[in-house]
Structure formats: structure tokens, C-alpha cells
Design an enzyme around this catalytic site. Sequence first.
Site, PDB file in Angstrom:
ATOM      1  N   CYS A   1       0.665  -1.354   0.256  1.00 59.88           N
ATOM      2  CA  CYS A   1      -0.460   0.139  -0.062  1.00 59.88           C
ATOM      3  C   CYS A   1       0.577   0.733  -0.005  1.00 59.88           C
ATOM      4  CB  CYS A   1      -0.768  -0.062   1.441  1.00 59.88           C
ATOM      5  SG  CYS A   1      -2.613   0.796   1.148  1.00 59.88           S
TER       6      CYS A   1
ATOM      7  N   HIS B   1      -3.846  -5.487   1.037  1.00 61.03           N
ATOM      8  CA  HIS B   1      -2.915  -5.662   2.468  1.00 61.03           C
ATOM      9  C   HIS B   1      -2.798  -7.255   2.666  1.00 61.03           C
ATOM     10  CE1 HIS B   1      -2.812  -2.217   3.862  1.00 61.03           C
ATOM     11  NE2 HIS B   1      -3.813  -1.847   3.000  1.00 61.03           N
TER      12      HIS B   1
ATOM     13  N   GLU C   1      -1.404  -8.748   5.043  1.00 56.96           N
ATOM     14  CA  GLU C   1      -1.423  -9.116   6.395  1.00 56.96           C
ATOM     15  C   GLU C   1      -2.487  -8.238   6.991  1.00 56.96           C
ATOM     16  OE1 GLU C   1      -0.542  -6.191   5.119  1.00 56.96           O
ATOM     17  OE2 GLU C   1      -1.507  -4.519   5.485  1.00 56.96           O
TER      18      GLU C   1
END
Lengths: 232, 726, 86
Positions: free
Chosen positions: A86, A197, A199
Site C-alpha cells: 500500500c 494488504h 497482512e
Amino acid sequence: MKAGVVTFPGSNCDHDVYNVLSKIFSFDTDLIWHQKRHLNNYDLLVLPGGFSYGDYLRSGAIARFARIMDSVIDFALAGGLVLGICNGFQILLESNLLPGAMKVNDNLKFVCKNVSLEVNNNKTTFTNHYCENEIIEMPVAHGEGNYYIDKKGLNSLIDNNQIVLRYANQSENPNGSVENIAGISNNKGNILGLMPHPERCSEDIISPGRRDGYRLFSSIVANLKAGGEQIG
Amino acid sequence: MAENGWEKEGLTKEEYDKIVDLLKRKPTDTELGIFGVMWSEHCSYKNSKLVLKDLPTEGECVLQGPGENAGIVDIGDNQAISFKIESHNHPSAVEPFQGAATGIGGIIRDIFTMGARPIANLNSLRFGNLNNKRVQYLFKGVVAGISSYGNSIGIPTVGGEIYFDDVYEGNPLVNVMSVGLLDHADIATATARGAGNPVMVVGAATGRDGIKGASFASDELTEESDEDRPAVQVGDPFLEKLLLEASLELIKSGALIGIQDMGAAGLTSSSAEMASRGDSGIEIDIAKVPVREEDMTSYEIMLSESQERMLVVPKKGKENVVKDIFEKWGLHAEVIGKVTDDGMLRILNDGNKVAEISASLLADEAPEYTRETKKPEYLRTIKAVNREKIKSDNFSEDLLKLLSSPTIASKKWVYEQYDHMVMTNTVVGPGSDAAILRIEGKNKAIALTTDCNGKYCYLNPYRGGAIAVCEAARNIVCSGGRPLAITDGLNFGNPMDPEIYWQFKNSVQGIIEACQKLKTPVIGGNVSFYNESPKGAIDPTPIIGMVGLLDSISEQVTMDFKKEGDLIYLVGKNIDELGASQYLKLKIDKVDGIVPQLDLDLEKRVQKTVRSAVKEDVIKSAHDCSEGGLAVTLAESCFENGLGINVDIDEPISDEALLFGESQSRIVVSIAPDDLHKFEEITVSNSVPYMKIGTVQSREYKFNELINLDVGEMKSKWEAAIEVSL
Amino acid sequence: MDWEVKIETKLKDGILDPQGKAVKTGLKSLGYENVDSVFVGKYMEIIIKDISKKEDASEMVEDMCKKLLANPVIEEYKYELNKMEG
């Protein structure tokens, strides 16, 4: 395995990545303050999501000149594994470690949701735990993810198989990026920048049945264990 | 001083006389300005204190009740949750983007000054009719402001609610609830103690923005309010993020005595309140305050509401610890004065005294008023709904229309602009009964919700207030949680109007009664009066923000049906009532009639039943009945997994009331067929009314012989409605 | 010598400007039918102190634009450089 996550003022996904790397994948992980000059011997560097320096001027533009960035660039150019998520992707573009630039989303709005992605290249260090052309799901959360590159640059990305992730189709594309691009690598394949993302979808508890981010990190781990070299 | 300078400061002649009497002299200009903001409703709660004192504020889980920056509840393992709701209505009415953004900034500071890391925000919003261009502008602006500030600072926006109604046209409501996590050992307070300890201002430099915002908030909005724009502050989420990190680091450092946000009335209220809480005095020299504009007067520096600033009292000798931490984050930290033991707030300007007032006089001695009350005229004419006028000839069409009315429609357009996942704790995000967040490293989780139906409160303030608490608790229970405590955001019109004050008093009474019954104390909140525009006052809107605890994350429940063949039960009972319903709004464009009944004992039993069933692991989905009634509740449970229902209810009440009536204390649950006996045993042992109403099936929505629709069609109308109306 | 610099950046011609597009739609909906195109860019004011020669100041501004203020991949810039009075 040793990983470093760079914290810029305004980074806000640094702890999220830190947790995934250290708790799920047992990386010996450091949060690296942006004012440091030197890096320890890392196997992986992550530039996390967030709004570094408020994203004032342009996303990632000011972070690119943070003191730590010279070392990050050296590390990347020497072949070290660098993952930009990002805002981290935006910083990689501003640093010219990856080609192209980011514009504001086509509809001018911040967008946070799960999107479908196609794994366009599963031969990279970051994606070899996915199948070729596999459709996976990951969250996006950004206001400036509208990836742009000129025709010539695009052809070069395609020729070198540097488009790693695409939004699965036009309607899944949340920002209007060229060719539905969601993530690209450099030619050498040691640097990956992506808007989604991983994560945020590496644990069952917060993304039940959709742990597609997990395999991005597990790809990296497998590569490192198979003897990826350490850059210091 | 001008003859009636008190008026300019928003004070009455009586209040001015009281000041002269207390000081035993005339106040200086700066002093009068200080009194003006400190004795404003916003800071002093002078018109509400006497009503609020009866709110139950104590309970087993309460670690900090009202009176600090925010309240704190215990969640076990030496961990705690700090939370509070706050309004930013007037600033949002004139500059929606910045108004909403700085509203978030303010409440976040309240949370981290308690020593807690903010982990979630919720927004409770009210707007006029979305067909109105100005309303669209306000709506988009507020959402963009929340998105911009909240996303940037990296705190997930996980829930909230939005209603659209004409009464909010000129005066939208923007209430933000922020929730933080902390260890007991890190609880900080906003107290100044120990004569000689330094007083420091940290964070942003001070400018002229937002001067007298507190008094602006304590006034009605008029046609001219647009020209009051200088009173609106501009927020800097980047700076706030740095301030947050630096402050939490400072609290952990052990160098701290007290810390307080500079919110409304800036330096004035923070210093007076910190001194007063610690029975101390504070002396500051405003010439030492970092400013970003030239030639600021002492009056302006004391009353500026520049954002992203805090007042810090460290231990003597630890000034450099503070400076080092803030410098690391690129922020100012300047010593501007010291704590004294004389109880006075003394303001110097380059050594010359410009104000000297007893701190407790400012913070605690503001007048307290019992305002006149009068039962509103409009309540005398409320009667039961004329059923003939609202007969339906096409229930399917009515349901589709309700699903696409902005108040009921999906708020996806809104919450997709909010980062609701950052911090990676969000187990259940926006669009659910309550949001669920895991507590990292533990097996437990918290559930969060905000609720209030203003129409109910307009038609019956007492019952409306009680229902708001019950619905919040029901939402927590539907998510698998145990309700812990609430924060209340009380939004009303002009308290000088006896009818408004009657609404206020009765709403609070309703909250008190429900909180006592459900054992959910009030640990803090906010009062916002003067929510009026030239067209009149808003509906009374006492918003309830509630936090619940899930002992184990595995007890989480969501509202969506999971599997074809599962049995659908209704816990609670259907009553033949349609008053105050969204269905009426649809049919006669007016929400009128008698507010749904509320039996607090039944409510408690319904919630207990569902909680027991959750504990026994027999519940696969749970969703409470609210706006739009049973038909809408069932529809909402269908959408996520694209499942349908086959429901057949034989109930001796009108079809309209069965489908769309908004009877309280009802929860729709689904269970696996194998768990039928186990579930029914639980309901029987709790002596709660219940009925099996149907089964989950594939995508067809069938309710008696009344409604037959395709779930896909329903969902697309429900999802698109808000975007279509913009 | 002190200098006041006024810098404008905008997306290069041919690169779709989502903000410009939105503003154009807005203006049209307000009835400004003659509006043909809108570009939204950024405007910055910078004061530079203690540089005696205009060429040196100008060179410095060019450098700042290329390095940070504009992204040469997508943006172009122009600026005005004026000596400050007193």
C-alpha cells in the site's frame, strides 16, 4: 530469519505486519525507525501501509527522502527482498525502485473492502505458493492506488512478466489502475509492491476461510529456507 | 470593558453578577472570556448536571466513571477498555468535512490521555432527507471527513449507525465514539499535583482557529452561522498520530503526573480542570506558548481551540524526558508554567498578570440550573395510528421500498470509505448488530455498538431513552457478548425551551431505568444542546454507545443465516403495534403514533435466553428486530450468504404489524435442526415467549402468503439505495 | 536577497485527471455548460532566503521540483520567481 519493518511517521500498518512476521512466521523482526541510517543483516525488508508524513504532497513522496531510505535502496539494488504494501508500494514508486506512479482513485474516494485478485505471475519469491492464474481474495484500503505507467513502460512490464497481481476484472478494480494492476515486481524479482494488504488476511480469526495473504508470506519463508542469500 | 461585555461571552447578567460577587471585583477582559467558555453549557454542563447526577455510574466493572477525559471498564487479565462518545454537531453543520474530522481528533485524544491506545471508532450520524441537495453535501462531507481523519490516523472505524429524517436537515448530528485498550498499570489521569511541578504544552502550535468554539457549540444555528466559519478548526491527522504515539510513550515512561487534551476552550479549560481535580493551582505564562500567528492577545491564546495539543504535567526534573520523547516524534514540548498550591489559575503574559481566578471556581462552581419543564403540546395529540390509512395491498413492494429507504438501506457506500480493518483486530466489522474486535494475544473479544431511534424519543422521550439502552444491549447480546457499560451522547434542542427540557429530563430518566435494570452503568458521555435550526429543534437523540465482552472469541455470533435447513426462531413476542415505525414513514410520510411497548423484565429475559444459548453453542445466527420490523430483520439475515427463508407465522395480529411493526425485545436466531430440543429447553427455563417461525432455504424469501421475493433482487436494491440517491 | 516562488504542478496532458473530471461534472451540473475541460493541480508558495543571484535561486527551484514537489512520471510543473521587497 530476520525481517525489518520500517516505521515512518504516519505509518499505521507497521505493527500489523510486524505481528504477522514475528508471531505467525517466527521472523526475528525489528521495527526500524525512519531516522536510522544503517540496516542490520535482514533477509526481508517491509515498507508498511499507512500515511507516511500524512501523505501530504503525494503519497510516499516525502517518505522517499527519509534518512533510512538510502540504505533501503542500497539493500534493494543489491538484491535484498523488499516488500512494499500500500503506502509502501507508493514509496517504492517514488524511490524509482519500481516503475510507474500512483494517482488518486478514479472515484476520488478512499476504498476499504475485499477484492478478488488474479495471480498473474506465481514464479516470484513472493508468490510461488499460489497457483498460476489463481483467483485469490485480499482487502484493499487506500485513496491513491490508481497505478499509472506509460505505454512503453507497460509493455516492458508485460514482456518481463513483472505484473504479479491484477484485480480479477474491471469490476473488481477499486481504483482505475492501468491494466487492473494491483502489484508489480522489479525485473530482477526481489522487490514487490502491491496495493492489497496480505497482512490483513493471514489469520483465520480475522479473515475466516480467506487466508490468502498467508501464502504470500509463506512463499517468502520457503524461499529463504531454501537458501535465499542474505544481503548485508 | 463594554457595558454588557458578558453578552458577547455568552453569559447572562445574573451570571456576570455572580462572577463579580465571587471575585469581589470586576473581571478583566481575559477573565471574562475565560468565564464565558468555562461556564458555557459545553464545558460546565450547567443546564444538565442536576438531571445527569441520577445516572447509575457504578458497577463491578467500572474502573473510572464520569469526570475524567473518558471512563474505563475492566475486562480482566489486568486489561481495561476506555471509551467515550462526543458530539461535533455544530462545526459539522457549517463545515462538514473539517467538523467531522476534528470531532474524531478530539475524542481520540480523550481516549489516549487516559493511557489507552485507541483501537476502534464508531460514528452515530443523523442527516435530513437525502433528496435535499444541501443534505447530500453535508452527508458526503461528513463521511469524507471521517474517512480522511480516521483512516489516516490508523484507527479502524468499525461501526455506528445513520438515520435520515427531516428534523436533522439544518442541524445534522455527528457523534463519535472512540474505544481504547490499556493495562491497568497504565491508567493516566488529567490531574495537576505537586507544587513546583512544571506545566507543559505539547503538540501543535497555537493559532487563532476555533476561538470560542465551546460557546459556538452552545448556541442555536441561525442563517448567519455560515459566516461563523472562523470558529471551525482544521484538523491534522498526521500530527495527531504523532501526538498519540508520543503521549502513549510518555505515559509509559513514568515521568508523568497528569495529562489532558486541549479540547473545547483549549488552554483555559485544560489548565483549570487539571488544577481543580488535583486541588492545586496552575500558573502559566502565555508568552511561552508556541504560536503560529503573530500578535496574538492573551485572550486569544487562552481561548484558541487549535487542534492536536495537550497539556502535560510531568514530575519536576523530568522536563527533558518529555522533550526528548516529543522531539523524537517531531513535536513541540514547552514548559509554560508550574503547579502551585494556592488553588488559583494565574495567567501571566511575559510576567505581567492578566488573569487570576480560583481554578475550582471555573471548573466546579459554574451555576447549576434546574430549567423549567413542560410536557410538549404535540404529545397531547398523539394517538394510535389509523389502520385504515395504512393498509397495504402489496407487501412485497412495501418490503422492497423499506429496504431501499436510506435509514434501513445498506450503509456500504459509507463504510467502504472507512478503513475498518487496520490494526488487524476486526473480527466483525460495520453493517452488523455490533462490531467485534479480538483482544490481541488473548482469547477474549469486545463488542461495540451505538444506538438511538430519535423518533421514539420524540414521541415518548422516557421510553425512547430506555429503548436506546435496550437495543444497544440487545445488539451486544446478538453478537455473543455480555453488556458491560455505556457512554451517552445526549443531543437535544434549546434547554431554555421548557418542552425541550422536558424531553431531556424524561429521556435521561428512561436511560437511568434501563441501565439499572440491565446493570450497565454510564461511565461518561457528552451533552449537546441547542441543536436547532430555523425550522425547529431536532428530535431528542440520546445516543447510547455500549461496550460488551466476549469471554471467548469462539462465542461470537453474526446476524447472517448460515445454512439451508437451519431452523429460524423468534425469541420475544409480536405485538399488534405499528406506532413510530418506518412503515408509517413509508405510508404516510410521517412517523407518528404510540411508541412500541417496552417491558424491561421481558427484555432482560430475552437477552438472558440468547446469552445462555450462545454459551451452550446452539446459536448459528442472531439479529435483533429494529427499524422495519420482522420482515426487514429476516431480510438482513439473508443477504450475506445469499440464502432465503420459508417463514410461516400464525399470529392474531394484523399483517402489517406482523411484518413491519417494531415491537421491542425480539431477537431472530437460527439453529441447526439437531439443536432444537436443547434450544427450546433454554427458552423454557428462562420462561421467555418464543416461536419457531420457519426454515432457512435457498434464495427465495417467503413470508406467509404475504411476501415472495428473490433475495438477490432484494439485496441489490438494499445495497444500491444510498448511492442511487446521491 | 530573498525570493518568493509560486509553483504549480498538475498531471501531464494525456494523463486522466480524476479530480478534474469530477469538478467538470460538478460545474456542468450547476449549469456551466460551456466548461470544456478542468485540470486540478497543486499550488505552493515558497520563500527562499539569502540567495543573491536569480539563476541560483531558479536552479534550486528546478531541483526541488524534480526531486520532490512534482513526480516527473505523471506531473509537470511551472513556477514564478520574484524578488521580495525590503
